[in-house]
Design a protein around this motif. Structure first.
Motif, PDB file in Angstrom:
ATOM      1  N   GLY A 216      28.111  23.393  57.596  1.00 12.55           N
ATOM      2  CA  GLY A 216      29.360  23.565  58.343  1.00 12.55           C
ATOM      3  C   GLY A 216      30.395  24.429  57.640  1.00 12.55           C
ATOM      4  O   GLY A 216      31.503  24.600  58.127  1.00 12.55           O
ATOM      5  N   GLU A 217      30.036  25.003  56.473  1.00 14.81           N
ATOM      6  CA  GLU A 217      31.016  25.815  55.749  1.00 14.81           C
ATOM      7  C   GLU A 217      30.647  27.282  55.834  1.00 14.81           C
ATOM      8  O   GLU A 217      29.474  27.637  55.816  1.00 14.81           O
ATOM      9  N   ARG A 218      31.638  28.135  55.921  1.00 14.85           N
ATOM     10  CA  ARG A 218      31.397  29.563  55.828  1.00 14.85           C
ATOM     11  C   ARG A 218      32.508  30.212  55.015  1.00 14.85           C
ATOM     12  O   ARG A 218      33.541  29.613  54.768  1.00 14.85           O
ATOM     13  N   LEU A 219      32.249  31.453  54.592  1.00 17.09           N
ATOM     14  CA  LEU A 219      33.259  32.143  53.798  1.00 17.09           C
ATOM     15  C   LEU A 219      34.358  32.661  54.721  1.00 17.09           C
ATOM     16  O   LEU A 219      34.067  33.145  55.816  1.00 17.09           O
ATOM     17  N   ASN A 220      35.605  32.560  54.290  1.00 13.85           N
ATOM     18  CA  ASN A 220      36.673  33.169  55.091  1.00 13.85           C
ATOM     19  C   ASN A 220      36.768  34.664  54.774  1.00 13.85           C
ATOM     20  O   ASN A 220      36.093  35.158  53.861  1.00 13.85           O
ATOM     21  N   ASP A 221      37.613  35.390  55.523  1.00 12.47           N
ATOM     22  CA  ASP A 221      37.640  36.857  55.375  1.00 12.47           C
ATOM     23  C   ASP A 221      38.030  37.281  53.956  1.00 12.47           C
ATOM     24  O   ASP A 221      37.493  38.241  53.415  1.00 12.47           O
ATOM     25  N   GLY A 222      38.988  36.555  53.352  1.00 14.07           N
ATOM     26  CA  GLY A 222      39.429  36.893  51.997  1.00 14.07           C
ATOM     27  C   GLY A 222      38.281  36.732  50.998  1.00 14.07           C
ATOM     28  O   GLY A 222      38.056  37.591  50.146  1.00 14.07           O
ATOM     29  N   GLU A 223      37.540  35.632  51.136  1.00 18.96           N
ATOM     30  CA  GLU A 223      36.408  35.386  50.229  1.00 18.96           C
ATOM     31  C   GLU A 223      35.322  36.446  50.422  1.00 18.96           C
ATOM     32  O   GLU A 223      34.738  36.950  49.466  1.00 18.96           O
ATOM     33  N   LEU A 224      35.097  36.774  51.707  1.00 20.49           N
ATOM     34  CA  LEU A 224      34.078  37.785  52.005  1.00 20.49           C
ATOM     35  C   LEU A 224      34.437  39.145  51.422  1.00 20.49           C
ATOM     36  O   LEU A 224      33.593  39.836  50.846  1.00 20.49           O
ATOM     37  N   MET A 225      35.703  39.500  51.574  1.00 25.68           N
ATOM     38  CA  MET A 225      36.168  40.796  51.085  1.00 25.68           C
ATOM     39  C   MET A 225      36.014  40.862  49.561  1.00 25.68           C
ATOM     40  O   MET A 225      35.517  41.827  49.006  1.00 25.68           O
ATOM     41  N   MET A 226      36.414  39.778  48.920  1.00 27.69           N
ATOM     42  CA  MET A 226      36.304  39.701  47.464  1.00 27.69           C
ATOM     43  C   MET A 226      34.837  39.807  47.042  1.00 27.69           C
ATOM     44  O   MET A 226      34.495  40.475  46.065  1.00 27.69           O
ATOM     45  N   PHE A 227      33.986  39.154  47.812  1.00 28.09           N
ATOM     46  CA  PHE A 227      32.556  39.153  47.480  1.00 28.09           C
ATOM     47  C   PHE A 227      31.968  40.564  47.579  1.00 28.09           C
ATOM     48  O   PHE A 227      31.211  40.997  46.711  1.00 28.09           O
ATOM     49  N   CYS A 228      32.363  41.298  48.645  1.00 31.27           N
ATOM     50  CA  CYS A 228      31.866  42.689  48.793  1.00 31.27           C
ATOM     51  C   CYS A 228      32.316  43.531  47.601  1.00 31.27           C
ATOM     52  O   CYS A 228      31.530  44.296  47.030  1.00 31.27           O
ATOM     53  N   GLY A 229      33.587  43.385  47.220  1.00 34.09           N
ATOM     54  CA  GLY A 229      34.112  44.140  46.070  1.00 34.09           C
ATOM     55  C   GLY A 229      33.350  43.793  44.805  1.00 34.09           C
ATOM     56  O   GLY A 229      33.039  44.655  43.985  1.00 34.09           O
TER      57      GLY A 229
END
Ligand code: HEM
Length: 395
Positions: A216-229
Motif C-alpha cells: 500500500g505504499e508508494r514513493l511521492n513525487d519528491g522522493e521519486l525526483m530525488m531517486f532519479c537524481g
C-alpha cells in the motif's frame, strides 16, 4: 588513546594522492595499521577486507544517516527524502522494497538489446588505427545514454545529464549559484518526466516507480525526483570509470587481453576482476552508533569510519598471494566494489551488464588495445577513482 599513523593516513585526505598509485600505501595500511585513526578531521580507516565486510553488514552499529562521504563529516546533513545512500533501516528497508523490483534481474536483462545498440553506436564511430581518447568518446556517454534509456527519456538528453551530474557532485561542497541553478533545472526536468509517465506509463523505470505499490505504499513525487537524481549520480561516474579503468588495465596486461580473446567464456569473470582491480568507488563512510571493538580498537559512539573498498579489494587475506595481480579467470572472486549488506549497490546487475556488453563489443571489433600516451588520473575526494583521459589506438 586511539592509535594513529599520520604518514599512512594523511594522504587519504589529499585529492592528489588518488591521481597517483595509491596501492602501495593501502598495502602498508593493511600490514602496519589495519584499523587506525586519522586525526584530521578525525575518522577510523578500515583497510582490510574482513573489517569492511563486518562493518557493512551491521547498519545498527554503523549507520549511514550521519553521512557516507568524506565531505559529509562534521556537516549538518539536510533531510533528503528518497536518498537511499543516507537512510538507515527500517526506513531504508521500505525504500529498497519499493525500488528493488525496478532493478530485478529480469528487468535489467530486458535492457540488453538497447544497451548493446548504444555500445555499437559509440564503438562504430571510433576511428580505427588513430589515437582516440576513450574517456570522452566511449566511457562518458555510455552510462549516460543507458540511464536515459532506463528513465525512458531521449538518449540525446545525455549531455544535459552530464552537466547536471557534475553540478550535483560539485554542489556537495560548493553551493554556487551555477551549481544550484543546474540542480533546480534537473529537478524540474525530472518532475516533468514523472508527471508524463504517471499519465502515460511505459515500461521504463520511472513508469514502474511512479506506479508501483508495496504494502500500500508508494514513493511521492519528491522522493521519486530525488531517486532519479541519485541514479544519475550513482550510475554515471562509477560505470564510466569501470570502462575507462578496465580498458587501461587490459591494455597494460596484454597477456590477460590475449586470454580473453582466446576464450570468451572468461568475459563474466573478467568483469568481476576488472571491478576488483579498478574499484570505481574508493570508499564510503559509516558512523558508529554505540561503543564497539573492531580489530582490537575501541570505537566510540559518533566515530566515523572510512570503508576503504579499494584496499579491501587487494587484501591478500581475502584474495590470496595473487591479490596484486590481474587475473581475468579469477574464481572465486568475492570483490567488494559494490559494497556489501543493506546498501549493496542497487545498480550492480546493470553495471555488470554494461561492462559485459561493452567488453564483448570491443572484443568483436579489435585485436589490439594500445595505450598511446600516459592516461590521466582524476584527483579525488576519496570517493571516485577515475580517469580523465585514456589515449588509445584500437586495431
Ligand atoms: C561500476 C559501477 C558501480 C559501482 C562500482 C557502484 C558502487 C556502489 C557502492 C560501493 C554502493 C554502496 C554504498 C554504501 O554502502 O553506502 C552503491 C550503492 C548504490 N548504487 Fe552503485 N555502483 C555502480 C553502478 C551503479 C549504477 C549503474 C546504478 C544505477 C543506475 C547505481 C545505483 C546505486 C544506488 C541507488 C545505490 C544506493 C543503494 C542503497 O543505499 O541502498 N550504481 N554503489
Amino acid at each position: 588513546m586511539r592509535p594513529t599513523a599520520p604518514e599512512l593516513t594523511r594522504p587519504l585526505t589529499d585529492p592528489r594522492f588518488y591521481a597517483g598509485d595509491p596501492f602501495p600505501l593501502y598495502a602498508r595500511l593493511r600490514a602496519e595499521a589495519p584499523f587506525v585513526w586519522h586525526d584530521e578531521p578525525g575518522f577510523w580507516v578500515a583497510s582490510t577486507y574482513d573489517d569492511v565486510m563486518r562493518i557493512s553488514k551491521d547498519p545498527e552499529t554503523f549507520c549511514s544517516g550521519k553521512g557516507v562521504l568524506l565531505m559529509d563529516l562534521g556537516r549538518e546533513l539536510p533531510e533528503i527524502p528518497g536518498a537511499l545512500l543516507y537512510v538507515d533501516p527500517p526506513e531504508h528497508t521500505r525504500y529498497r522494497r519499493i525500488v528493488q523490483p525496478a532493478f530485478a534481474p529480469s528487468r535489467v536483462k530486458a535492457l540488453e538489446p538497447a544497451i548493446r545498440a548504444q555500445a555499437v553506436r559509440l564503438l562504430d564511430a571510433l576511428p580505427e588505427g588513430e589515437v582516440v581518447d576513450l574517456v570522452q568518446a566511449v566511457a562518458v556517454p555510455f552510462p549516460l545514454v543507458v540511464i536515459a534509456e532506463l528513465l525512458g527519456v531521449p538518449a540525446e538528453d545525455w549531455r544535459r545529464f552530464y552537466e547536471w551530474s557534475d553540478h550535483a557532485i560539485a554542489a556537495g561542497t560548493q553551493q554556487t549559484d551555477e551549481n544550484m541553478a543546474a540542480l533546480a533545472e534537473m529537478a524540474e526536468f525530472f518532475l516533468g518526466v514523472i508527471a508524463e509517465k504517471q499519465q502515460h506509463p511505459g515500461d521504463d523505470l520511472v513508469s514502474v516507480l511512479a506506479t508501483v505499490e508495496v504494502d500500500g505504499e508508494r514513493l511521492n513525487d519528491g522522493e521519486l525526483m530525488m531517486f532519479c537524481g541519485q541514479l544519475l549520480v550513482a550510475g554515471n561516474e562509477t560505470t564510466r570509470n569501470l570502462v575507462s579503468g578496465g580498458l587501461v588495465a587490459l591494455a597494460e596486461h596484454p597477456d590477460q587481453w590475449s586470454r580473453l580473446r582466446a576464450d570468451r567464456t572468461l568475459v563474466p569473470s573478467a568483469i568481476e576482476e576488472l571491478l576488483r582491480w579498478t574499484t570505481p568507488v574508493i570508499s564510503f563512510f559509516r558512523t558508529a552508533t554505540r561503543e564497539v571493538t573492531i580489530h582490537g580498537q575501541r570505537v566510540h559512539a559518533g566515530d566515523p569510519v572510512m570503508l576503504l573498498y579499494a584496499s579491501a579489494n587487494r587484501d591478500e587475506a581475502a584474495f590470496g598471494p595473487t591479490a596484486g595481480q590481474l587475473d581475468v579467470a579469477r574464481d572465486p572472486n568475492q570483490q567488494v566494489a559494490f559494497g556489501f549488506g543493506q546498501h549493496y549497490c542497487l545498480g550492480a546487475a546493470l553495471a555488470r551488464l554494461e561492462g559485459r556488453v561493452m567488453l564483448e563489443e570491443i572484443l568483436d571489433r579489435f585485436e589490439d588495445l594500445e595505450l598511446a600516451g600516459e592516461p590521466g588520473r582524476l584527483e579525488s575526494a576519496g570517493v571516485v577513482s577515475g580517469w580523465t583521459s585514456v589515449p588509445m589506438i584500437l586495431r
